[in-house]
Design an enzyme around this catalytic site. Sequence first.
Site, PDB file in Angstrom:
ATOM      1  N   THR A   1     -21.669  12.663 -38.997  1.00 18.06           N
ATOM      2  CA  THR A   1     -21.571  13.632 -40.089  1.00 18.06           C
ATOM      3  C   THR A   1     -22.368  13.132 -41.295  1.00 18.06           C
ATOM      4  OG1 THR A   1     -19.407  12.654 -40.530  1.00 18.06           O
ATOM      5  CG2 THR A   1     -19.438  14.821 -39.492  1.00 18.06           C
TER       6      THR A   1
ATOM      7  N   LYS B   1     -24.392   1.898 -32.806  1.00 23.72           N
ATOM      8  CA  LYS B   1     -25.112   2.529 -33.917  1.00 23.72           C
ATOM      9  C   LYS B   1     -26.441   1.816 -34.202  1.00 23.72           C
ATOM     10  CE  LYS B   1     -20.813   4.222 -35.995  1.00 23.72           C
ATOM     11  NZ  LYS B   1     -20.985   5.679 -36.161  1.00 23.72           N
TER      12      LYS B   1
ATOM     13  N   LYS C   1     -23.124   3.418 -42.356  1.00 22.39           N
ATOM     14  CA  LYS C   1     -22.106   3.876 -41.399  1.00 22.39           C
ATOM     15  C   LYS C   1     -21.352   2.624 -40.953  1.00 22.39           C
ATOM     16  CE  LYS C   1     -25.561   5.565 -38.990  1.00 22.39           C
ATOM     17  NZ  LYS C   1     -25.085   6.930 -38.741  1.00 22.39           N
ATOM     18  N   ARG C   2     -20.256   2.783 -40.197  1.00 20.36           N
ATOM     19  CA  ARG C   2     -19.567   1.599 -39.684  1.00 20.36           C
ATOM     20  C   ARG C   2     -20.544   0.745 -38.871  1.00 20.36           C
ATOM     21  NH1 ARG C   2     -13.788   1.167 -40.250  1.00 20.36           N
ATOM     22  NH2 ARG C   2     -14.022  -0.655 -38.931  1.00 20.36           N
TER      23      ARG C   2
ATOM     24  N   LYS D   1     -24.975  15.044 -44.243  1.00 18.88           N
ATOM     25  CA  LYS D   1     -24.925  14.840 -45.692  1.00 18.88           C
ATOM     26  C   LYS D   1     -26.308  14.498 -46.231  1.00 18.88           C
ATOM     27  CE  LYS D   1     -20.209  13.415 -45.024  1.00 18.88           C
ATOM     28  NZ  LYS D   1     -19.292  12.309 -44.720  1.00 18.88           N
TER      29      LYS D   1
ATOM     30  N   HIS E   1     -13.273  12.714 -29.693  1.00 17.34           N
ATOM     31  CA  HIS E   1     -14.237  12.183 -30.670  1.00 17.34           C
ATOM     32  C   HIS E   1     -15.156  11.103 -30.135  1.00 17.34           C
ATOM     33  CE1 HIS E   1     -13.113  14.041 -34.547  1.00 17.34           C
ATOM     34  NE2 HIS E   1     -11.929  14.180 -33.979  1.00 17.34           N
TER      35      HIS E   1
END
Length: 843
Positions: free
Chosen positions: A677, A575, A569-570, A681, A378
């Site tokens: 992911t 990110k 998101k986290r 969405k 992952h």
Amino acid sequence: MAKPLTDSEKRKQISVRGIAGLGDVAEVRKSFNRHLHFTLVKDRNVATPRDYYFALAHTVRDHLVGRWIRTQQHYYERDPKRIYYLSLEFYMGRTLQNTMVNLGLQNACDEAIYQLGLDLEELEEIEEDAGLGNGGLGRLAACFLDSMATLGLAAYGYGIRYEFGIFNQKIVNGWQVEEADDWLRYGNPWEKARPEYMLPVHFYGRVKHTPDGVKWLDTQVVLAMPYDTPVPGYQNNTVNTMRLWSAKAPNDFKLHDFNVGGYIEAVLDRNLAENISRVLYPNDNFFEGKELRLKQEYFVVAATLQDIIRRFKSSKFGCRDPVRTCFETFPDKVAIQLNDTHPALAIPELMRILVDVEKVDWDKAWEITKKTCAYTNHTVLPEALERWPVSMFESLLPRHLEIIYAINQRHLDHVAALFPGDVDRLRRMSVIEEGDCKRINMAHLCVIGSHAVNGVARIHSEIVKQSVFKDFYELEPEKFQNKTNGITPRRWLLLCNPGLADTIVEKIGEGFLTDLSQLKKLLPLVDDEALIRDVAKVKQENKLKFSAFLEKEYKVKINPSSMFDVHVKRIHEYKRQLLNCLHIITLYNRIKKDPAKAFVPRTVMIGGKAAPGYHMAKMIIKLVTSIGSVVNHDPVVGDKLKVIFLENYRVSLAEKVIPAADLSQQISTAGTEASGTGNMKFMLNGALTIGTMDGANVEMAEEAGAENLFIFGMRVEDVEALDRKGYNAREYYDRLPELKQAVDQISSGFFSPKEPDCFRDVVNMLLNHDRFKVFADYEAYVACQAQVDQLYQNPREWTKKVIRNIACSGKFSSDRTITEYARDIWGVEPSDLQIPLPNLPRD
């Protein structure tokens, strides 16, 4: 503006939610009243909203039980190959609405509850999220369970029943504060304890080699108590099982230790054993080598493997010999999927059982183990890879350490035979890392012990082969696969966005709910005026509804006609929430510089949790909230720009914000986000994406056409070239005046006047050791955001792009992902067979 229909009013028009026949409604009412009556007889005279929620949950659960029993009976009789999905995280969210959707009961329940003078949506809000995960990895497991049940696979999710899930996030003075998530406080109507299947798990002790094999002696025992949660497929009467283990101390715990008089202390010490399932470790993409975490990893694996073997032995077509020692057929009946390296101990544990307990010879046992296990990688971030100290294993799992050494020795002998004299290759490929502290590389163990290794998006699977596991790929290229992630369209479209689901059903029917590729049928309708109008109208309704929610819950008023720019998101440096911050500041400065100029109004929403020990992530949250308090109170800015930090982002909040988003931010440095992911969405729910060529964004651009996304920034090759050249942040800072201004404002305390050097660490990181090269993509990002503004001013063209995106999102269903796992890794075929209803005779 016309008041939007309530979800309840909309649902009555939507056939996919099940026809509310009079009989069904009457039956639901009767059942509801019966459950409510028993709740109150036991307790009080006045019903609270929570009593109503539990009465409804039990009513819906009643509809599951018959199907659940029938499904398990069906598996027992057919004895299919069983799929075991092992994960330390299952981020399930709420269960009530999902169960009603998958059972086709939503309209009946809605009508029944309405007739009783109650509001279904209000009751749904009472349910706690099952937050047994951190983010993508745990939510993926939940989507996979939904798809496996919908595809009729005999599948089981196995994990830990954490007493406390991911912490609740409060924002206090702009800082994240963590609160324990006591999600079981009022009980969980969706689980069933199964004490009859309780199993022992052993820790510590010593190993003795005897003539009749190896013995693991003097261990400490912890009991694993299973709790089963039903997992319904979509309207196919299949109900699979998620089994989560809870740690229990045995009744004689510490009492046999000759501690005369220490009875009270011994009973109090039961907590030590039971702490194993107390709390989820709140790290996303970060390895924290704590002994309690290693105990959790072994606990779930040891309990699960005993369960798997019990089920294999008692299966109708299992081995015919009386003592059942024939494990030849084990890989034909059992597939074990390891969700990251967290359950890697399944490999040595299966070896231990086969060799030490079942007396299978080593080579045969190893063949069985490899054929049974498969591993999903992952992440490629080095700080996330699990590397456990050998010393910890020596004390906690001494026999497993021996087995890992033996696996490694045979592996290295094999490599040495193929590459004589290449000692550096042996060092690189060893499961044991030498050094100050000898460590076990769990990813290497997984690759060696599995017959299949997969990444979670095409670009990620290539990186896995070309860098992370390059040596292993050269050895066994056939082992490496790609399985691009997906999401369940039941929760992430039908449940969270009924208006959009209805609009699509009107145009193309409801087949897309179980075959999302059918959304392609919308492509010829991209110029259909009615569709354009309806899609835009649904989005506006969702925005109004979310605005009302924000006003009610957080007392913030926002402009619902502004662009909803969403980054959830986290919180993590890779990110690049900081890149978003720099853009917000740039917009702010442009408004201040020329307040009269026309400006596309935006509401920027950023949300996500920071790991409690991750200092930089917590500073990023403080920066977002600080920018917000300046921007949102500046009269010159007014309605043109608002910055909202979405507190306590979780599954149930995602279900509200995603359908309301116009713009989805997916802006990680190329090569760092394995898949993502959330990106899928947003695409399915009618937002456009601004993103880098990273993770599944690459495939989204391929499916929809890159011109229908806002793609910017360095590609993986550019990042690698910049690494070779040497990334110098100051070069960008000196060259780009708007960037310099924004950084200087953060640095000078413009956004933290009471604490001018509050963000010193952030600025220092950005200028001197930014692994994720925020400044290198700033210019391209800001230019790309200008293109977003331009298109947003043309609502018709914007909506046409939205429709193209929705039409091309079919690939990103977890049904497609699971079908690929089934065929390419597990060797089973999905089935669209409807199991007969419990009240019907079986074939």
